[in-house]
Design an enzyme around this catalytic site. Structure first.
Site, PDB file in Angstrom:
ATOM      1  N   ASP A  41      -6.059 -10.169   9.838  1.00  0.00           N
ATOM      2  CA  ASP A  41      -5.032 -10.860   9.059  1.00  0.00           C
ATOM      3  C   ASP A  41      -3.957 -11.460   9.970  1.00  0.00           C
ATOM      4  O   ASP A  41      -3.306 -10.749  10.730  1.00  0.00           O
ATOM      5  CB  ASP A  41      -4.427  -9.823   8.094  1.00  0.00           C
ATOM      6  N   ASP A  65      -2.562 -15.051  -1.261  1.00  0.00           N
ATOM      7  CA  ASP A  65      -2.994 -13.832  -1.966  1.00  0.00           C
ATOM      8  C   ASP A  65      -3.224 -14.036  -3.462  1.00  0.00           C
ATOM      9  O   ASP A  65      -2.463 -14.732  -4.141  1.00  0.00           O
ATOM     10  CB  ASP A  65      -1.938 -12.738  -1.807  1.00  0.00           C
TER      11      ASP A  65
HETATM   12  C1  GLA Z   1      -1.797  -9.955   3.426  1.00  0.00           C
HETATM   13  C2  GLA Z   1      -3.241 -10.131   2.947  1.00  0.00           C
HETATM   14  C3  GLA Z   1      -3.521  -9.149   1.845  1.00  0.00           C
HETATM   15  C4  GLA Z   1      -3.299  -7.737   2.365  1.00  0.00           C
HETATM   16  C5  GLA Z   1      -1.892  -7.599   2.932  1.00  0.00           C
HETATM   17  C6  GLA Z   1      -1.684  -6.270   3.651  1.00  0.00           C
HETATM   18  O1  GLA Z   1      -0.886 -10.257   2.413  1.00  0.00           O
HETATM   19  O2  GLA Z   1      -3.460 -11.453   2.518  1.00  0.00           O
HETATM   20  O3  GLA Z   1      -4.842  -9.290   1.370  1.00  0.00           O
HETATM   21  O4  GLA Z   1      -4.245  -7.445   3.361  1.00  0.00           O
HETATM   22  O5  GLA Z   1      -1.594  -8.624   3.860  1.00  0.00           O
HETATM   23  O6  GLA Z   1      -0.434  -6.146   4.240  1.00  0.00           O
END
Ligand code: GLA
Length: 432
Positions: free
Chosen positions: A182, A253
């Site tokens: 990420d 997200d």
């Molecule tokens: C980001 C990702 C999510 C999750 C969070 C965790 O927002 O897009 O899917 O993994 O981080 O902190």
């Protein structure tokens, strides 16, 4: 306080990462704790002329879209070793494993600090990761983990920057089968710092960071599914397979509300040419069973993820799963659409007002069609009329309604009365 990536690149330049926790945040008080928010901006449009991507490096893993469960959408930063074991137990007990859900993925917030040798420790919520991996494997399941290329993860925990090989080797030693990687703090800490006024240079740094972890994973010799999470930036679908990506997030997200789910779906139209065995567009994890989604919305969400050949990573509270949610998540014929061997993601064939018609070819010449009523106020006075001609079909078609299980006949221009946010999902075994 947690690092929020809900900022544009330029805003991130101003944002101070001092806000990111220097020490790992404590688990939040409730399992529905707020999520990290990442950019929900529209991903760049795919270039129509781009050729079908081939992914020689990724070809052996994820020949069909990965299926499993991930801790984030329900537990967020509160997740513990016990929750992961519980999820593994429930995947077996509920029949999800039998339906094809294999990966049990730990998302952010398992990380502790690095020791004097740079070896990343787990935090107190995860006392023994190797033992946990062994437990998950003992159930006939696989286990996934989470990190990022920056100094910190989205939740402000320790990231992999400068420790890629060391971390990859540790994952392999633990027996990890899947890594979600990420971007988050890599944006301000590296991209903005090293190339403050040069977006293209920033993107190159980002791509190189993913390739670095790709190479580190490959060097371990263990097959580890590589999941890119960078919110669709820089047309990720065009380059992710070249850095070993088996799947890549195409958007910011997801959240358990219809508007967000539908906005994500709308961003997938046109991306179908980039998906195929070993390399998949990822519209984010499932919210089926979360929040206040209606039954119709849960069904439509799941149907569309199946049509999109999306990874099916459930994110609900498995021990307390309601029977109607289990029925959605374990509908084998819908899952079979998602897992179809051809691996051809659906395209949006046409829209009529707020009704969208998606179709995808299936192995053996079959076809799946999803008709979605995204609107709130269409009634039997003016039903939607389905055009078979627009779908390239001629004359009446025998189809199976995958939610009622009934065989139906589709005719050209037939009226369909779809309740708000509901779906008609059919499989036509022998389209004419
Ligand atoms: C980001 C990702 C999510 C999750 C969070 C965790 O927002 O897009 O899917 O993994 O981080 O902190």
């Amino acid at each position: 306080m947690r690092f929020s990536a809900a900022l544009s690149l330029s805003l991130l330049a101003l944002a101070s990462l001092t806000a990111a926790a220097q020490t790992p945040a404590q688990p939040a008080a409730t399992p529905t704790a707020k999520k990290s928010v990442v950019p929900q901006s529209k991903a760049p449009k795919a270039q129509l002329a781009s050729p079908q991507v081939t992914a020689p490096q990724a070809a052996k893993a994820a020949l069909t879209p990965p299926m499993g469960w991930n801790s984030w959408n329900f537990f967020a930063e509160k997740v513990t070793d016990k929750d992961i074991r519980g999820a593994a137990d429930q995947m077996v007990a509920t029949g999800m494993k039998d339906a094809g859900y294999i990966y049990v993925n730990i998302d952010d917030t398992w990380e502790g600090k690095r020791d004097a040798n740079g070896v990343l420790q787990t935090n107190s919520k995860f006392p023994d990761m190797k033992a946990l991996a062994d437990y998950v494997h003992s159930k006939g399941l696989k286990i996934g983990i989470y990190s990022g290329p920056g100094p910190q993860t989205c939740g402000g925990y320790e990231g992999s920057l400068g420790h890629e090989e060391q971390d990859a080797k540790m994952y392999a030693d633990w027996g990890i089968d899947y890594l979600k990687y990420d971007l988050c703090s890599f944006i301000p800490a590296v991209m903005m710092k090293q190339a403050p006024n040069d977006k293209a240079a920033q993107m190159k740094l980002m791509i190189a960071a993913y390739d670095k972890m790709n190479k580190a994973l490959k060097a371990t010799g263990r097959p580890i599914v590589f999941s890119l999470c960078q919110y669709g930036w820089d047309a990720v679908w065009e380059w992710a397979p070249s850095v070993g990506g088996n799947l890549w997030r195409t958007t910011g997200d997801v959240s358990p509300d219809w508007d967000r789910i539908y906005a994500i779906v709308s961003q997938q139209a046109g991306l179908e040419k980039y998906a195929g065995p070993g390399h998949w567009n990822d519209p984010d994890m499932l919210e089926v069973g979360n929040g206040h989604l209606t039954l119709a919305e849960n069904r439509t969400h799941f149907s569309l993820w199946a049509m999109l050949a999306a990874p099916l990573l459930a994110g609900n509270d498995l021990p307390n799963m309601k029977p109607e949610i289990k029925a959605i998540l374990t509908n084998k014929e819908v899952i079979a659409i998602d897992q179809d061997k051809l691996g051809r993601q659906a395209s949006r064939v046409y829209s009529d007002g707020e009704v969208d018609v998606w179709a995808r070819p299936l192995a053996g010449g079959a076809k799946a069609i999803a008709v979605v009523n995204a609107g709130d106020n269409r009634y039997s006075t003016h039903p939607f009329h389905l055009s078979l001609a627009k779908l390239g079909l001629h004359g009446p078609q025998t189809a199976k309604d995958l939610w009622t299980g009934k065989t139906i006949t589709l005719t050209d221009n037939m009226p369909l009365e779809l309740p708000s946010h509901d779906v008609l999902l059919v499989r036509i075994p022998a389209p004419k």
